[in-house]
Design a protein around this motif. Structure first.
Motif, PDB file in Angstrom:
ATOM      1  N   GLU A  21      27.090  37.845  46.343  1.00 27.81           N
ATOM      2  CA  GLU A  21      27.406  38.898  45.390  1.00 27.81           C
ATOM      3  C   GLU A  21      26.340  39.986  45.343  1.00 27.81           C
ATOM      4  O   GLU A  21      26.623  41.128  44.977  1.00 27.81           O
ATOM      5  N   ASN A  22      25.106  39.641  45.719  1.00 28.78           N
ATOM      6  CA  ASN A  22      24.019  40.617  45.672  1.00 28.78           C
ATOM      7  C   ASN A  22      24.211  41.772  46.644  1.00 28.78           C
ATOM      8  O   ASN A  22      23.779  42.898  46.385  1.00 28.78           O
ATOM      9  N   ASN A  23      24.846  41.485  47.785  1.00 26.95           N
ATOM     10  CA  ASN A  23      24.934  42.482  48.852  1.00 26.95           C
ATOM     11  C   ASN A  23      26.349  42.935  49.159  1.00 26.95           C
ATOM     12  O   ASN A  23      26.561  43.705  50.092  1.00 26.95           O
ATOM     13  N   ALA A  24      27.323  42.467  48.399  1.00 25.51           N
ATOM     14  CA  ALA A  24      28.707  42.866  48.651  1.00 25.51           C
ATOM     15  C   ALA A  24      28.934  44.306  48.203  1.00 25.51           C
ATOM     16  O   ALA A  24      28.193  44.850  47.376  1.00 25.51           O
ATOM     17  N   GLY A  25      29.971  44.917  48.753  1.00 28.02           N
ATOM     18  CA  GLY A  25      30.273  46.315  48.438  1.00 28.02           C
ATOM     19  C   GLY A  25      31.513  46.450  47.576  1.00 28.02           C
ATOM     20  O   GLY A  25      32.225  45.478  47.305  1.00 28.02           O
ATOM     21  N   VAL A  26      31.790  47.680  47.155  1.00 27.41           N
ATOM     22  CA  VAL A  26      32.928  47.908  46.269  1.00 27.41           C
ATOM     23  C   VAL A  26      34.256  47.611  46.969  1.00 27.41           C
ATOM     24  O   VAL A  26      35.240  47.258  46.308  1.00 27.41           O
ATOM     25  N   ALA A  27      34.307  47.738  48.292  1.00 30.31           N
ATOM     26  CA  ALA A  27      35.531  47.384  49.011  1.00 30.31           C
ATOM     27  C   ALA A  27      35.817  45.893  48.867  1.00 30.31           C
ATOM     28  O   ALA A  27      36.982  45.481  48.770  1.00 30.31           O
ATOM     29  N   ASP A  28      34.746  45.074  48.864  1.00 26.99           N
ATOM     30  CA  ASP A  28      34.921  43.631  48.659  1.00 26.99           C
ATOM     31  C   ASP A  28      35.460  43.353  47.258  1.00 26.99           C
ATOM     32  O   ASP A  28      36.358  42.527  47.071  1.00 26.99           O
ATOM     33  N   LEU A  29      34.916  44.044  46.268  1.00 23.33           N
ATOM     34  CA  LEU A  29      35.379  43.861  44.894  1.00 23.33           C
ATOM     35  C   LEU A  29      36.847  44.254  44.772  1.00 23.33           C
ATOM     36  O   LEU A  29      37.646  43.539  44.146  1.00 23.33           O
ATOM     37  N   ALA A  30      37.224  45.369  45.361  1.00 22.19           N
ATOM     38  CA  ALA A  30      38.613  45.815  45.300  1.00 22.19           C
ATOM     39  C   ALA A  30      39.542  44.818  45.971  1.00 22.19           C
ATOM     40  O   ALA A  30      40.633  44.525  45.465  1.00 22.19           O
ATOM     41  N   HIS A  31      39.116  44.270  47.105  1.00 24.76           N
ATOM     42  CA  HIS A  31      39.949  43.303  47.831  1.00 24.76           C
ATOM     43  C   HIS A  31      40.128  42.027  47.016  1.00 24.76           C
ATOM     44  O   HIS A  31      41.236  41.468  46.954  1.00 24.76           O
ATOM     45  N   ILE A  32      39.065  41.560  46.396  1.00 23.11           N
ATOM     46  CA  ILE A  32      39.156  40.351  45.576  1.00 23.11           C
ATOM     47  C   ILE A  32      40.089  40.574  44.392  1.00 23.11           C
ATOM     48  O   ILE A  32      40.941  39.725  44.075  1.00 23.11           O
ATOM     49  N   ALA A  33      39.950  41.711  43.722  1.00 22.01           N
ATOM     50  CA  ALA A  33      40.821  42.005  42.584  1.00 22.01           C
ATOM     51  C   ALA A  33      42.280  42.094  43.021  1.00 22.01           C
ATOM     52  O   ALA A  33      43.180  41.570  42.345  1.00 22.01           O
ATOM     53  N   HIS A  34      42.525  42.740  44.150  1.00 24.18           N
ATOM     54  CA  HIS A  34      43.890  42.850  44.670  1.00 24.18           C
ATOM     55  C   HIS A  34      44.446  41.472  45.015  1.00 24.18           C
ATOM     56  O   HIS A  34      45.624  41.173  44.727  1.00 24.18           O
ATOM     57  N   THR A  35      43.614  40.625  45.606  1.00 26.38           N
ATOM     58  CA  THR A  35      44.051  39.275  45.948  1.00 26.38           C
ATOM     59  C   THR A  35      44.404  38.483  44.699  1.00 26.38           C
ATOM     60  O   THR A  35      45.444  37.808  44.646  1.00 26.38           O
TER      61      THR A  35
END
Length: 284
Positions: A21-35
């Motif tokens: 979580e320390n190095n993830a980007g906003v695209a990762d957050l968006a993908h997780i939320a969409h999933t």
């Protein structure tokens, strides 16, 4: 069973959050939320701390994304899942500020806001912001009443013990006729506040025995939500039996919905965990 997520990245608690979580980007957050949205999860959460004393980092963590900005972003990447503040500290804001900002979010998300609120506990943060720490419980009670009178109307009016207003326009307002309000806390007082003034209770830092004892002391109205947390992060792929046992224990303690923290070693692994968790929850 309604399962929500303690959204990764946006609040990083020692002993709960994963290293990725320390190095993830906003695209990762968006993908997780969409999933999570696609899998039918109930809600995403985001907490509020504006400035945390560095000395509190070992206990509270230091990373807290702003709920309004975060949910404005995630609203555009989801279509069904609720966006739940867990929690907004009432003493940091005027009720009309909350009504305007989060009413706008409710409109942008087409009615998906759940407003989690709390009285706050970090005296240093109150002092920094020039907010009043003493008497914050009574002030919070009045703020919740003021919010109930304000969230879903463009012409709010209220006369209370701490807040009085009328003759102002607050446009836009929330699109939900009644925005769900959940009260956070870890005391019987917080539960009683929730039953008296709100639509649900989101306790933290309590074990199931403590929760059951508190719930037995009140008469919750029909439809009242008890939203319990898994506490530690669950591992539904590697430990399905243990995860199921935890979910069942929370359900048996009185949960109408559960907010899960999920362990993972990457964003992709996190999404795999979500699919496994959804399957386990559906089997209960």
């Amino acid at each position: 069973m309604r399962i929500g997520l303690s959204t990764p990245m946006v609040m990083q608690l020692p002993g709960v959050s994963s290293e990725w979580e320390n190095n993830a980007g906003v695209a990762d957050l968006a993908h997780i939320a969409h999933t999570a949205d696609e899998l039918g999860f109930d809600h995403l959460t985001c907490a509020e701390h504006i400035a945390v004393p560095v000395d509190e980092g070992a206990q509270r963590g230091l990373t807290y994304w702003d709920p309004l900005s975060t949910f404005g972003f995630l609203a555009a990447h989801t279509s069904r899942i609720s966006l739940t503040t867990s929690v907004i500290v009432l003493g940091y804001h005027h009720p009309l500020e909350i009504a305007k900002r989060f009413g706008t979010l409710d409109r942008l998300s087409e009615g998906r806001l759940v407003l989690g609120v709390g009285v706050g506990s970090l005296a240093e943060e109150f002092d920094l912001l020039g907010a009043t720490f003493d008497g914050r419980g009574e002030r919070a009670d009045d703020a919740i009443r003021a919010l109930r009178a304000s969230l879903s109307t463009t012409r709010p009016a209220y006369q209370g013990s701490h807040y009085q207003f009328g003759g102002f326009a607050v446009q836009p307002c929330a699109v939900q006729p009644r925005v769900p309000i959940w009260v956070g806390g870890r005391t019987l007082r917080s539960l009683r506040r929730a039953v008296r003034l709100a639509d649900g209770w989101i306790p933290f830092g309590l074990n199931t025995a403590e929760i059951e004892a508190m719930l037995s002391a009140v008469d919750a109205p029909p439809g009242f939500d008890i939203v319990l947390s898994t506490g530690h992060a669950v591992d539904p792929v590697a430990e399905p039996t243990r995860t199921t046992k935890r979910l069942r224990a929370l359900h048996d303690a009185g949960a109408t919905a559960i907010t899960a923290s999920v362990t993972a070693d990457s964003p992709a692994h996190y999404c795999d965990q979500l699919a496994a968790l959804r399957e386990l929850a559906d089997e209960l």
